[in-house]
Design an enzyme around this catalytic site. Sequence first.
Site, PDB file in Angstrom:
ATOM      1  N   SER A 144      21.642 -17.049  -2.912  1.00  0.00           N
ATOM      2  CA  SER A 144      22.615 -16.313  -3.725  1.00  0.00           C
ATOM      3  C   SER A 144      23.198 -17.289  -4.736  1.00  0.00           C
ATOM      4  CB  SER A 144      23.740 -15.802  -2.816  1.00  0.00           C
ATOM      5  OG  SER A 144      24.832 -15.314  -3.558  1.00  0.00           O
ATOM      6  N   TYR A 157      30.312 -16.960   3.956  1.00  0.00           N
ATOM      7  CA  TYR A 157      29.112 -16.383   3.322  1.00  0.00           C
ATOM      8  C   TYR A 157      28.410 -17.443   2.474  1.00  0.00           C
ATOM      9  CZ  TYR A 157      26.141 -13.442   0.377  1.00  0.00           C
ATOM     10  OH  TYR A 157      25.057 -12.905  -0.286  1.00  0.00           O
TER      11      TYR A 157
HETATM   12  P1  NDP Z   1      21.885  -4.429   1.376  1.00  0.00           P
HETATM   13  O1  NDP Z   1      23.096  -4.318   2.242  1.00  0.00           O
HETATM   14  O2  NDP Z   1      21.534  -3.278   0.509  1.00  0.00           O
HETATM   15  O3  NDP Z   1      20.624  -4.802   2.270  1.00  0.00           O
HETATM   16  C1  NDP Z   1      20.709  -5.653   3.363  1.00  0.00           C
HETATM   17  C2  NDP Z   1      19.528  -5.413   4.260  1.00  0.00           C
HETATM   18  O4  NDP Z   1      19.618  -6.306   5.380  1.00  0.00           O
HETATM   19  C3  NDP Z   1      19.461  -3.998   4.802  1.00  0.00           C
HETATM   20  O5  NDP Z   1      18.143  -3.531   4.707  1.00  0.00           O
HETATM   21  C4  NDP Z   1      19.841  -4.159   6.271  1.00  0.00           C
HETATM   22  O6  NDP Z   1      19.101  -3.231   7.056  1.00  0.00           O
HETATM   23  C5  NDP Z   1      19.356  -5.566   6.542  1.00  0.00           C
HETATM   24  N1  NDP Z   1      19.984  -6.166   7.711  1.00  0.00           N
HETATM   25  C6  NDP Z   1      21.288  -6.453   7.922  1.00  0.00           C
HETATM   26  N2  NDP Z   1      21.451  -6.962   9.153  1.00  0.00           N
HETATM   27  C7  NDP Z   1      20.226  -7.012   9.724  1.00  0.00           C
HETATM   28  C8  NDP Z   1      19.728  -7.429  10.991  1.00  0.00           C
HETATM   29  N3  NDP Z   1      20.544  -7.916  11.943  1.00  0.00           N
HETATM   30  N4  NDP Z   1      18.405  -7.328  11.231  1.00  0.00           N
HETATM   31  C9  NDP Z   1      17.571  -6.826  10.294  1.00  0.00           C
HETATM   32  N5  NDP Z   1      17.972  -6.409   9.095  1.00  0.00           N
HETATM   33  C10 NDP Z   1      19.286  -6.511   8.813  1.00  0.00           C
HETATM   34  O7  NDP Z   1      22.129  -5.754   0.508  1.00  0.00           O
HETATM   35  P2  NDP Z   1      21.194  -6.567  -0.524  1.00  0.00           P
HETATM   36  O8  NDP Z   1      19.951  -5.858  -0.802  1.00  0.00           O
HETATM   37  O9  NDP Z   1      22.064  -6.961  -1.638  1.00  0.00           O
HETATM   38  O10 NDP Z   1      20.919  -7.878   0.332  1.00  0.00           O
HETATM   39  C11 NDP Z   1      19.659  -8.521   0.405  1.00  0.00           C
HETATM   40  C12 NDP Z   1      19.862 -10.028   0.348  1.00  0.00           C
HETATM   41  O11 NDP Z   1      20.282 -10.402  -0.965  1.00  0.00           O
HETATM   42  C13 NDP Z   1      20.926 -10.569   1.303  1.00  0.00           C
HETATM   43  O12 NDP Z   1      20.444 -11.745   1.913  1.00  0.00           O
HETATM   44  C14 NDP Z   1      22.088 -10.883   0.397  1.00  0.00           C
HETATM   45  O13 NDP Z   1      22.923 -11.891   0.916  1.00  0.00           O
HETATM   46  C15 NDP Z   1      21.341 -11.318  -0.862  1.00  0.00           C
HETATM   47  N6  NDP Z   1      22.158 -11.266  -2.091  1.00  0.00           N
HETATM   48  C16 NDP Z   1      22.612 -10.083  -2.588  1.00  0.00           C
HETATM   49  C17 NDP Z   1      23.418 -10.053  -3.719  1.00  0.00           C
HETATM   50  C18 NDP Z   1      23.980  -8.785  -4.275  1.00  0.00           C
HETATM   51  O14 NDP Z   1      24.839  -8.839  -5.180  1.00  0.00           O
HETATM   52  N7  NDP Z   1      23.526  -7.613  -3.821  1.00  0.00           N
HETATM   53  C19 NDP Z   1      23.771 -11.284  -4.432  1.00  0.00           C
HETATM   54  C20 NDP Z   1      23.217 -12.473  -3.837  1.00  0.00           C
HETATM   55  C21 NDP Z   1      22.455 -12.456  -2.711  1.00  0.00           C
HETATM   56  P3  NDP Z   1      19.601  -2.519   8.406  1.00  0.00           P
HETATM   57  O15 NDP Z   1      21.091  -2.358   8.313  1.00  0.00           O
HETATM   58  O16 NDP Z   1      18.838  -1.220   8.378  1.00  0.00           O
HETATM   59  O17 NDP Z   1      19.153  -3.428   9.507  1.00  0.00           O
END
Ligand code: NDP
Length: 246
Positions: A144, A157
């Site tokens: 990130s 975070y």
């Molecule tokens: P979302 O919340 O849309 O997606 C997060 C995903 O992670 C979901 O599919 C969720 O699926 C999954 N997840 C969470 N916990 C678990 C777990 N214990 N096991 C398996 N899957 C898990 O957020 P983003 O798409 O934004 O996030 C994706 C990545 O991008 C993250 O690592 C985030 O930190 C990073 N990021 C995002 C930014 C943003 O502004 N959006 C900026 C910088 C980095 P489910 O709940 O179905 O398990």
Amino acid sequence: MITNENTQKVVLITGASSGIGEATARLLAREGLRVVLGARRTDRLEAIASEIREKGGVAEYHALDVTSLEEMQAFVEFAKDKFGRLDVMVNNAGIMPLSKLDVLKIDEWNSMIDVNIRGVLHGIAAALPTFKQQHSGQFVNLSSIGGHNVYPTAAVYCATKFAVWAISEGLRQESTNIRVTVISPGVTQSELPNTITDAEAAQWVEEFRGAIIPAEAIARAIAFAIEQPADVDVNEIIVRPTGQSS
Ligand code: NDP
């Protein structure tokens, strides 16, 4: 555009039920890669995989909680059973329950460590032996801009995202024929803010998330890193909204 040599690649994506993971699965499948989606919300995965298949893509899904090494190993075995190999592991799953340290949301600190750091390590542990055996493979790890800067309410975070950067860099240095890519998004449309339970942090994030880009912008960066020839390792891509200053 993904080249011919890449079209059959098998790409595992953790956290593929929403946001960046979902957009990446859809984009790579459109480009002809075979995608394996993992997350806890299997109803979502089923719907996304069947939409991909309806459009002619190849997609499988498997229930996955990245905090469990056993589940991660089962996810990798599932992909190998289906396709006989794996080429890319996208360690994307992440959560962001922000709060100031003095609120002492210790359970949320631990959850971030479990998902954002241990989850990535589990992905590496599960896929690395196969990559070593194949003498090829690629990790795409989601850090990130919080892996470069620290923001109020985001100490833990950001610590997890600095850790993703450090683990990836160490793995890259130790690898000869395995590629390691860090993707560091800025503010991106997704469900990520939904994990915030602290009112002050929620307010701060609402103000911070002014300029925002679609999840597909990050998916395109991931596709770019994958589509390079085997001797080219894109080490890191930072993608921010044009209007995001920090
Ligand atoms: P979302 O919340 O849309 O997606 C997060 C995903 O992670 C979901 O599919 C969720 O699926 C999954 N997840 C969470 N916990 C678990 C777990 N214990 N096991 C398996 N899957 C898990 O957020 P983003 O798409 O934004 O996030 C994706 C990545 O991008 C993250 O690592 C985030 O930190 C990073 N990021 C995002 C930014 C943003 O502004 N959006 C900026 C910088 C980095 P489910 O709940 O179905 O398990």
